[in-house]
Design an enzyme around this catalytic site. Structure first.
Site, PDB file in Angstrom:
ATOM      1  N   GLY A   1       1.666  -5.220  -9.661  1.00 45.98           N
ATOM      2  CA  GLY A   1       1.132  -5.103  -8.298  1.00 45.98           C
ATOM      3  C   GLY A   1       1.716  -3.895  -7.600  1.00 45.98           C
ATOM      4  N   ASN A   2       1.571  -3.829  -6.289  1.00 48.63           N
ATOM      5  CA  ASN A   2       2.178  -2.738  -5.533  1.00 48.63           C
ATOM      6  C   ASN A   2       2.540  -3.230  -4.137  1.00 48.63           C
ATOM      7  OD1 ASN A   2      -0.118  -2.141  -3.642  1.00 48.63           O
ATOM      8  ND2 ASN A   2      -1.164  -1.819  -5.600  1.00 48.63           N
TER       9      ASN A   2
END
Ligand code: C5P
Length: 403
Positions: free
Chosen positions: A212-213
């Site tokens: 993810g980020n």
């Protein structure tokens, strides 16, 4: 949220029997998220008490030019009251007050405030049938509407005199709906659909892990709120985010991965007039997603990645009349790279976030953007809150719509 959310409403109450209904009207306005102040004519106090209206509006009620108390006298500045208001509503308005409004007579605080009003004034008459049908009344209503005041028609029904006919003040609920619809009709993005992507995407590695980020979704949700407050229908396609939006104009579609965001975007893009791609979409995803949790008892771990589909570019390739806005986050040659991206993805506007700007970007409440349009006109913005940045972006979009 109602279009009245955050609006400052100055309610003028005159001496009609329907004045008792203004307590419901104040409650409706407050429930819709508005702030309310009340001015009354002195005679209106015989029909509803200032105490009731000040309690419900949570603001002092004024009816005289001076507030008299034992210690001091306080000047109630009608100009300040009028300038405070985003809109003024006079309900009920008697035949007498309408006649004075029409002639510019200001022998009480309410009338002086009306004469100072810069905002739209709505008026909801209430009187007996014969008075309502009198040609003087019709002439006064016309004079007021010709001047730009907005007439809220009275209802038909039993009147205080016992007669039946037209002249009853519109019910508080009807007044609220009338004003909400009137305001909504003037919003610049009414009848427009805005599609937004927001937040991060999570690309599954196994049932418990993902790539993810740090995107929070704050910028995308601020854009959704701004679009809805401008009257648009909003389709907000969001990756996992703690943000929320409370507006009936926003339909939220929750997705997890880039593939899901791609599918949801293509499902809705046909209906969109404006599409803004604010999501921080993962550029890669694991080639194989393990159906079981991967054990840690291995010497080394390799995850083979493959690119995700570029959602924005795929929309750029098939777009018809949609106004397409992309975001870019660059660390070098920012403007040139953003311009190249705008061309490659067939965009109408690109919004550049710079990582070089302190206090802006991921997870922050602020942002500093540069907007570049199709004609390569570059506009460098200041560091602002994300809601303010959202307003700037829509101002830019609407300018292009008008051009
Ligand atoms: O190519 P780059 O990732 O820098 O482009 C950023 C823009 O493209 C953003 O508007 C982002 O939302 C969009 N994008 C997308 N799908 C991807 C990657 C980026 O829609 N897979």
């Amino acid at each position: 949220m109602s279009v009245l959310g955050g609006k400052k409403i100055l309610l003028g109450v005159t001496a009609g029997i329907a004045a008792y209904k203004t307590s419901y009207l104040v409650r409706n306005f407050i429930k819709a998220g508005a702030e309310v102040k009340v001015v009354m004519t002195p005679a209106a106090k015989d029909f509803v008490t200032p105490l009731t209206l000040s309690t419900l509006s949570k603001n002092p009620v004024h009816s005289e030019f001076y507030s008299k108390s034992e210690e001091n006298e306080l000047w109630n500045n009608h100009v300040d009251l009028a300038l405070w208001a985003d809109l003024m509503v006079i309900a009920p308005v008697t035949a007498n007050t309408m006649a004075k409004m029409s002639e510019g007579i200001c022998d009480n605080l309410l009338l002086a405030t009306y004469l100072s009003a810069k905002s739209t004034v709505y008026f909801a008459p209430a009187m007996d049938l014969d008075m309502y049908q009198h040609q003087t009344t019709a002439k006064n209503i016309k004079a007021l509407t010709d001047r730009g005041d907005v007439f809220i028609p009275p209802a038909f029904g039993e009147l205080a005199s016992g007669l039946e006919g037209e002249g009853r003040m519109a019910e508080p609920e009807a007044i609220l709906n009338f004003i909400e619809n009137h305001l909504a009709d003037q919003l610049p993005l009414r009848n427009k659909t805005v599609l937004l992507t927001a937040g991060p995407t999570y690309e599954a590695i196994d049932p418990v892990r993902f790539i993810g980020n740090h995107s929070s979704g704050k910028m995308g949700f601020a854009l959704a709120r701004e679009a809805a407050s401008l009257g648009a229908r909003v389709i907000l396609i969001s990756g996992p985010s703690h943000q929320s939006v409370n507006h009936s104009g926003v339909k939220r579609v929750d997705v997890m991965s880039a593939d899901e965001m791609y599918a949801a975007t293509h499902q809705h893009i046909e209906a969109a007039h404006i599409a803004i791609f604010c999501a921080a979409v993962s550029d890669f995803k694991p080639k194989i997603v393990s159906s079981q949790k991967i054990k840690k008892e291995v010497a080394q771990m390799h995850i083979e990645l493959e690119p995700t589909k570029d959602i924005l570019a795929s929309v750029g390739a098939i777009k018809k009349d949609q106004f397409l806005v992309g975001f870019a986050l660059e660390t070098e040659n920012e403007i040139d790279n953003a311009k190249e991206k705008m061309k490659r993805k067939n965009l109408d506007l690109i919004v550049l976030n710079s990582l070089n700007d302190k206090g802006a970007g991921f997870r922050s409440d602020n942002n500093k953007i540069t907007m570049i349009d199709k004609n390569n006109v570059v506009k460098i913005g200041d560091l602002k809150s994300k809601p303010e940045v959202a307003a700037d972006i829509f101002n830019e979009i609407m300018k292009s719509f008008e051009a």
